[in-house]
Design a protein around this motif. Structure first.
Motif, PDB file in Angstrom:
ATOM      1  N   CYS A   4      82.786 100.904  33.651  1.00 22.94           N
ATOM      2  CA  CYS A   4      81.438 100.411  33.480  1.00 22.94           C
ATOM      3  C   CYS A   4      81.201  99.804  32.128  1.00 22.94           C
ATOM      4  O   CYS A   4      81.538 100.259  31.196  1.00 22.94           O
ATOM      5  N   VAL A   5      80.847  98.578  32.261  1.00 24.91           N
ATOM      6  CA  VAL A   5      80.814  97.685  31.048  1.00 24.91           C
ATOM      7  C   VAL A   5      79.318  97.447  30.364  1.00 24.91           C
ATOM      8  O   VAL A   5      78.394  96.967  31.132  1.00 24.91           O
ATOM      9  N   ILE A   6      79.163  97.943  29.054  1.00 22.73           N
ATOM     10  CA  ILE A   6      77.801  97.876  28.683  1.00 22.73           C
ATOM     11  C   ILE A   6      77.687  96.858  27.661  1.00 22.73           C
ATOM     12  O   ILE A   6      78.370  96.526  26.720  1.00 22.73           O
ATOM     13  N   GLY A   7      76.660  95.988  28.275  1.00 18.12           N
ATOM     14  CA  GLY A   7      76.489  94.589  27.630  1.00 18.12           C
ATOM     15  C   GLY A   7      77.075  93.458  28.053  1.00 18.12           C
ATOM     16  O   GLY A   7      78.483  93.466  28.151  1.00 18.12           O
ATOM     17  N   LEU A   8      76.588  92.556  28.927  1.00 19.01           N
ATOM     18  CA  LEU A   8      77.104  91.563  29.578  1.00 19.01           C
ATOM     19  C   LEU A   8      77.063  90.137  28.986  1.00 19.01           C
ATOM     20  O   LEU A   8      76.651  89.188  29.704  1.00 19.01           O
ATOM     21  N   GLY A   9      77.420  90.015  27.676  1.00 19.33           N
ATOM     22  CA  GLY A   9      77.140  88.760  26.979  1.00 19.33           C
ATOM     23  C   GLY A   9      78.613  87.981  27.006  1.00 19.33           C
ATOM     24  O   GLY A   9      79.528  88.109  27.842  1.00 19.33           O
ATOM     25  N   TYR A  10      78.619  87.187  25.885  1.00 25.46           N
ATOM     26  CA  TYR A  10      80.035  86.567  25.974  1.00 25.46           C
ATOM     27  C   TYR A  10      81.202  87.031  25.925  1.00 25.46           C
ATOM     28  O   TYR A  10      82.347  86.968  26.473  1.00 25.46           O
ATOM     29  N   ILE A  11      81.210  88.618  25.407  1.00 25.66           N
ATOM     30  CA  ILE A  11      82.538  89.173  25.389  1.00 25.66           C
ATOM     31  C   ILE A  11      82.349  90.363  26.705  1.00 25.66           C
ATOM     32  O   ILE A  11      83.168  90.374  27.507  1.00 25.66           O
ATOM     33  N   GLY A  12      81.378  91.061  27.003  1.00 27.30           N
ATOM     34  CA  GLY A  12      81.308  91.774  28.148  1.00 27.30           C
ATOM     35  C   GLY A  12      81.492  91.349  29.460  1.00 27.30           C
ATOM     36  O   GLY A  12      81.983  91.838  30.542  1.00 27.30           O
ATOM     37  N   LEU A  13      80.662  90.142  29.880  1.00 20.89           N
ATOM     38  CA  LEU A  13      80.830  89.327  30.968  1.00 20.89           C
ATOM     39  C   LEU A  13      82.266  89.063  31.424  1.00 20.89           C
ATOM     40  O   LEU A  13      82.833  89.393  32.392  1.00 20.89           O
ATOM     41  N   PRO A  14      83.010  88.266  30.466  1.00 24.56           N
ATOM     42  CA  PRO A  14      84.440  87.858  30.940  1.00 24.56           C
ATOM     43  C   PRO A  14      85.184  89.273  31.048  1.00 24.56           C
ATOM     44  O   PRO A  14      86.210  88.974  31.892  1.00 24.56           O
ATOM     45  N   THR A  15      85.197  90.238  30.355  1.00 29.18           N
ATOM     46  CA  THR A  15      85.639  91.557  30.472  1.00 29.18           C
ATOM     47  C   THR A  15      85.581  91.958  31.648  1.00 29.18           C
ATOM     48  O   THR A  15      86.689  92.266  32.329  1.00 29.18           O
ATOM     49  N   ALA A  16      84.318  92.144  32.066  1.00 24.96           N
ATOM     50  CA  ALA A  16      83.852  92.855  33.437  1.00 24.96           C
ATOM     51  C   ALA A  16      84.710  92.075  34.606  1.00 24.96           C
ATOM     52  O   ALA A  16      85.464  92.533  35.462  1.00 24.96           O
ATOM     53  N   ALA A  17      84.413  90.538  34.441  1.00 28.51           N
ATOM     54  CA  ALA A  17      84.934  89.891  35.405  1.00 28.51           C
ATOM     55  C   ALA A  17      86.382  89.860  35.772  1.00 28.51           C
ATOM     56  O   ALA A  17      86.893  89.878  36.753  1.00 28.51           O
ATOM     57  N   ILE A  18      87.142  90.102  34.400  1.00 29.92           N
ATOM     58  CA  ILE A  18      88.551  90.002  34.485  1.00 29.92           C
ATOM     59  C   ILE A  18      89.099  91.367  34.932  1.00 29.92           C
ATOM     60  O   ILE A  18      89.898  91.247  35.850  1.00 29.92           O
ATOM     61  N   PHE A  19      88.487  92.549  34.776  1.00 28.58           N
ATOM     62  CA  PHE A  19      88.814  93.758  35.299  1.00 28.58           C
ATOM     63  C   PHE A  19      88.535  93.917  36.651  1.00 28.58           C
ATOM     64  O   PHE A  19      89.415  94.235  37.782  1.00 28.58           O
ATOM     65  N   ALA A  20      87.570  93.181  37.358  1.00 34.04           N
ATOM     66  CA  ALA A  20      86.991  93.137  38.613  1.00 34.04           C
ATOM     67  C   ALA A  20      88.058  92.077  39.426  1.00 34.04           C
ATOM     68  O   ALA A  20      88.395  92.478  40.531  1.00 34.04           O
ATOM     69  N   GLN A  21      88.342  91.082  38.925  1.00 36.47           N
ATOM     70  CA  GLN A  21      89.530  90.519  39.547  1.00 36.47           C
ATOM     71  C   GLN A  21      90.761  91.064  39.672  1.00 36.47           C
ATOM     72  O   GLN A  21      91.498  90.666  40.865  1.00 36.47           O
ATOM     73  N   LYS A  22      91.104  91.988  38.764  1.00 35.26           N
ATOM     74  CA  LYS A  22      92.344  92.706  39.195  1.00 35.26           C
ATOM     75  C   LYS A  22      92.010  94.090  39.925  1.00 35.26           C
ATOM     76  O   LYS A  22      92.910  94.825  40.286  1.00 35.26           O
TER      77      LYS A  22
END
Ligand SMILES: NC(=O)c1ccc[n+]([C@@H]2O[C@H](COP(=O)([O-])OP(=O)(O)OC[C@H]3O[C@@H](n4cnc5c(N)ncnc54)[C@H](O)[C@@H]3O)[C@@H](O)[C@H]2O)c1
Length: 407
Positions: A4-22
């Motif tokens: 669960c990634v809290i805050g989907l800005g410049y840092i949160g969204l890329p981090t969330a997307a990379i974990f999802a890609q994995k």
């Protein structure tokens, strides 16, 4: 594994997307409903190379969802803003709100990670704060065998290369206990190809602040030289080029000041906690802020000398080739120039579609580079965007604060 990634800005969204890609099941949480809707439509609200494609695929394949509220997960990653208050004191209210939001979903064995750039001691404060809400769970700040693991995992990515750097950069990981550190490293190893270097939470927090303070001090040195050279009648760019021939000297380029969410903000987190010991860091902040004022004065002086009816301002973002206007010196300079004049002003910022509210005046227009060059009698260059390189400006006058011809 659920993240669960809290805050989907410049840092949160890329981090969330990379974990999802994995292949991890990722819930991205943001308090902004427009951001949540945008992501659930498999779109992005941030311009960052490859991010739109990654988010599109992750959402379509069902690995990434967005929501206004957190839910149960194995890992919670906090990526909310950490601005400063008016007196330059750090504002960790967003971190506290995010911690409060996840508290009721915490379960034995969960990992709570802080990615937001934070003052020294914040990770431990989160652990303490969560323990006051969840008295049924053991936390690592006062228990060697905790139920919840807490660590600080700072980010050091470059806007414009965030996805690449998220994967390739070395990463400092500091848990409240060594077990917390170990668990956090195991998680990041899922996608990080750089080294994951273990330390404790406090050292990791200070490492992140130190990196940005180092950058600020180095830029301040170049900016201070530009002020000295102005008085001395020396071309600062030639001076720096000559000095850099020394094998152990590497002076950066002067600029219109320092902006952005990080370098212009984070050194204050050191200064506010260690005011007596951080004199150099504070002076660097002041030099870089003064440079904004100095550039503004130079432009104002030129406008007083000659009655230009139409002027162009090239660049608004806080550094070249990005769309981020946060704390941007160019925006601050432009705002002062606009409020002082009735001239027609053409602004060229190829990375944005609309002018920010603070620059919306009837005499100000966002336009193409060609239009601005055709129409204006004075060209003011504030940001060294690639789009401005090799400009052919035979007739107009130029005020160039970035030495665009030699970028
Ligand atoms: N942008 C960078 O290059 C960069 C690099 C390193 C570190 N950081 C640090 O990372 C942190 C986040 O920066 P960013 O650039 O991603 O910020 P951002 O402003 O782009 O994104 C933060 C997001 O958090 C959301 N938010 C605020 N409060 C919330 C809450 N309580 N719950 C859920 N969502 C909430 C906001 O709506 C926003 O979308 C900051 O501490 C920053 O200093 C940023």
């Amino acid at each position: 594994m659920k993240v669960c990634v809290i805050g989907l800005g410049y840092i949160g969204l890329p981090t969330a997307a990379i974990f999802a890609q994995k292949g991890l099941e990722v819930l991205g949480v943001d308090t902004n409903p427009t951001i949540v809707d945008t992501i659930n439509q498999a779109k992005t609200h941030i311009i960052e190379p490859e991010l739109d494609k990654l988010v599109f695929e992750s959402v379509k394949q069902g690995f990434l969802k967005a929501s206004l509220k957190p839910n149960y997960a194995d890992v919670f990653i906090i990526c909310v803003p950490t601005p400063f208050k008016q007196n330059h004191q750090p504002n960790i209210d967003y971190i506290q709100q995010a911690s409060k939001a996840i508290a009721k979903y915490l379960q034995k064995g969960n990992l709570v990670l802080l990615e937001s750039t934070s003052p020294c001691g914040t990770t431990e404060k989160i652990s303490q704060y969560l323990s006051t809400i969840r008295e049924d769970l053991k936390f690592p700040h006062n228990n060697k065998q905790p139920d919840i693991f807490v660590a600080y995992t700072p980010e050091r990515v470059l806007p414009g290369s965030i996805l690449k750097e998220l994967v390739e950069n070395d990463r400092i990981i500091g848990g409240i206990t060594t077990q917390c550190t170990k668990k956090a490293i195991e998680l990041y190893k899922i996608f990080v190809k750089g080294e994951c270097i273990p330390t404790d939470a406090k050292t990791a927090e200070m490492t992140k602040l130190t990196e940005n303070a180092f950058r600020d001090v180095n830029i301040a040195f170049a900016n201070e030289l530009s002020l000295i050279c102005e008085e001395a009648g020396i071309d600062v760019y030639t001076l720096i080029k000559l000095a850099n021939h020394h094998p152990r000297v590497n002076i950066l380029k002067p600029s219109c000041g320092v902006g952005g969410h990080c370098i212009a903000v984070d050194p204050w987190f050191i200064i506010s906690d260690f005011p007596k010991q951080s004199k150099l860091i504070k002076t660097a902040r002041e030099v870089n802020d003064y440079k904004i004022h100095f550039v503004t004065q130079k432009i104002t002086h030129r406008l007083l000398q000659k009655d230009y009816k139409k002027i162009a301002i090239l660049g608004l973002s806080f550094k070249p080739d990005i769309d981020d206007l946060r704390e941007s010196p160019a925006v601050k300079i432009t705002k002062t120039i606009i409020s002082d004049t009735q001239r027609e002003i053409f602004i060229v910022e190829p990375h944005i579609k609309h002018l920010p509210q603070e620059l919306s005046y009837p005499n100000v227009r966002l336009c193409t580079l060609q239009e601005a060059l055709d129409e204006s009698q004075l060209i003011i260059i504030l940001v060294a965007h690639k789009a401005f390189l090799n400009l052919n400006i035979p007739t107009q006058e130029i005020l160039d604060f970035v030495n665009i011809r030699e970028v």
